[in-house]
Design an enzyme around this catalytic site. Structure first.
Site, PDB file in Angstrom:
ATOM      1  CG  HIS A 156      -1.661  -1.227   1.461  1.00 26.48           C
ATOM      2  ND1 HIS A 156      -2.904  -1.505   0.938  1.00 26.48           N
ATOM      3  CD2 HIS A 156      -1.301  -2.332   2.171  1.00 26.48           C
ATOM      4  CE1 HIS A 156      -3.285  -2.721   1.326  1.00 26.48           C
ATOM      5  NE2 HIS A 156      -2.318  -3.244   2.071  1.00 26.48           N
ATOM      6  CB  SER A 277      14.721  22.288 -15.609  1.00 29.63           C
ATOM      7  OG  SER A 277      14.018  23.507 -15.752  1.00 29.63           O
ATOM      8  CE  LYS A 283      13.103  19.267 -11.390  1.00 30.42           C
ATOM      9  NZ  LYS A 283      11.882  19.735 -12.028  1.00 30.42           N
ATOM     10  CD  GLU A 290       9.718  12.360 -16.033  1.00 27.08           C
ATOM     11  OE1 GLU A 290       9.149  12.973 -15.131  1.00 27.08           O
ATOM     12  OE2 GLU A 290      10.533  12.892 -16.814  1.00 27.08           O
TER      13      GLU A 290
END
Ligand code: ARG
Length: 467
Positions: A156, A277, A283, A290
């Site tokens: 969970h 970024s 970043k 992804e």
């Protein structure tokens, strides 16, 4: 010359003519088409339709087409070819003259495309199984290198129990090995040859189907000409298997993304596979992960597109079946590109073992092992669970861990508690208590690594044997 113009009085609408072609994408089947055509030519010779000279000239012509295509990719820029079958016929006639038209005797494009696609899927399965073996090899190497490092396992998405880092990595190997097995299963079922099925009712000439099948490495011939020319089950089965594989990769990517976030900090993203970024200088983004997660969407979409395209088709061949090719190619290309990148990422990723270890030691992940201590001392499991639960509650109130409670406090909860309870709470003891095959006890994980290596080795050997 077109392959079918005799009965037509009017030319095709030029836009329609261009639009209905498949050569822009089925050109990649050229090798398969040439192999299948050579097998057919030999059968024609055996059936007395071609003379020895004609056979030789056709076989040489087919070979030359293959060589030209390999040398000069622009050779395939033919805006008249309707599809790969038409292209080969055109080129063959250009090379060897009218004898080239004899190659199509007794056959139909319906059986040709069914055969080409089977050859394509079979070869792609072998490549994918090879890539899966490579990826699993990297995962097992990482599992071995991480030795006794521990991490939290979640249920969970809440901290559940500590496991070895290697145990967690091997979980992914299991998924990918199942995918490899599913591919092999699919290969077994699809490895039969439609040649000789004709357009729908079977070849109109006495062609030796078994020798055509043998020469193309098929295990046998398809049993029914109507089914053989309309069947795309093998494409669907393959693409659905790829969906499962993509789904596994997507779950993997999702977990790695989570673990790379500052909140977890379980791993350091490899710079070689990340980007920055354009706006925020600090970043480092998990782009590879992804994209792997994102591409699973199109792979699943392709499987759905295929199912929907085929579901309403009456027997046997319908031109709709041409639409099964692009989703098939897209799914297999996407995975063939992705798997080596995933393996590269897995090789390069740096685990923050200290942080994982710390996380594995906190958050009451020793609670079940603590209850097991009581169970081993004769306390009924439900009662043990409840007593440890009470102890956890006390800890939460005080902001401490189970091992910080004093023995007399514990004894007040159950007389079965004793000094050695504290040993049972230590990380090493918690790991060791899961001492069953498939469990995370270090000895079991070491065994699992050996066993998994053997499985990967046989996968690798099988994939190579076919290549
Ligand atoms: N390009 C066609 C396909 O991919 C080949 C088969 C054409 N057959 C026909 N009867 N028009 O499906």
């Amino acid at each position: 010359m077109k392959m079918w113009s005799g009965r037509f009085r009017q030319p095709l609408d030029p836009d329609f003519e261009r639009w209905q072609r498949s050569f822009s994408f089925d050109r990649r089947l050229l090798k398969c088409e040439l192999m299948a055509s050579s097998a057919h030519a030999r059968a024609l010779k055996a059936a007395g339709i071609l003379s020895s000279d004609e056979l030789i000239s056709i076989l040489q012509g087919l070979k030359q087409i293959g060589e030209k295509a390999a040398e000069l990719p622009s050779f395939l820029d033919d805006d008249e070819a309707e599809d790969v079958h038409h292209f080969v016929e055109k080129q063959l006639v250009a090379l060897i003259g009218e004898t080239g038209y004899k190659l199509h005797s007794g056959r139909s494009r319906n059986e040709q495309i069914a055969t080409d696609l089977r050859l394509y899927v079979r070869a792609t399965i072998d490549q994918l199984r090879h890539e899966l073996a490579e990826l699993c090899g990297v995962l097992v190497d990482r599992a071995e290198q991480t030795a006794d490092a521990a991490m939290p396992a979640y249920t969970h998405l809440q901290r559940a129990e500590p496991v070895l880092l290697g145990h967690w990595l091997l979980a992914y190997v299991e998924m990918f090995l199942r995918d490899a097995e599913r591919l092999q299963d699919c290969r077994k079922r699809m490895n039969v040859c439609p040649l000789g099925s004709g357009a729908v009712a079977g070849a109109t000439l006495p062609l030796d189907r078994t020798s055509m099948a043998d020469s193309l490495g098929f295990e046998g011939t398809t049993a029914n000409s109507i089914d053989a020319t309309s069947d795309r089950d093998f494409v669907l089965e393959f693409v659905n298997t790829l969906s499962l594989l993509a789904m596994h990769l997507s779950r993997w990517a999702e977990e790695m993304i989570l673990f790379s976030s500052q909140e977890y900090s379980f791993l350091v993203l490899p710079e070689a596979y990340s980007t920055g970024s354009s706006a925020m200088p600090q970043k480092k983004n998990p782009d590879l992960l992804e994209l792997v997660r994102g591409k699973s969407g199109r792979i699943l979409g392709n499987a759905t597109a295929l199912m929907v395209a085929v579901k309403g088709l009456p027997l046997a061949y319908n031109k709709d079946l041409q639409e099964t090719q692009e989703p098939l190619f897209d799914s297999s290309d996407t995975l063939l590109q992705m798997l080596p990148l995933v393996a590269g990422w897995m090789k390069a990723v740096e685990f923050n073992k200290e942080r994982m270890h710390q996380a594995a030691e906190s958050g009451f992940m020793n609670a079940w092992a603590g209850a097991t201590y009581l169970v081993k001392r004769g306390v009924a499991s439900r009662i043990a669970h409840e007593r440890i639960g009470k102890a956890v509650q006390m800890c939460i109130e005080r902001g401490c861990e189970l091992q910080d409670l004093a023995l007399d406090e514990l004894k007040a909860l159950s007389p079965a508690f004793d000094q050695d309870f504290y040993d049972s709470l230590k990380l090493a003891a918690v790991l060791a208590v899961h001492d069953v095959p498939g469990g995370t006890a270090p000895g079991r994980v070491r065994q699992a690594i050996q066993l998994t290596r053997k499985k990967i080795e046989s996968l690798r050997e099988e994939a190579h044997a076919h290549a």
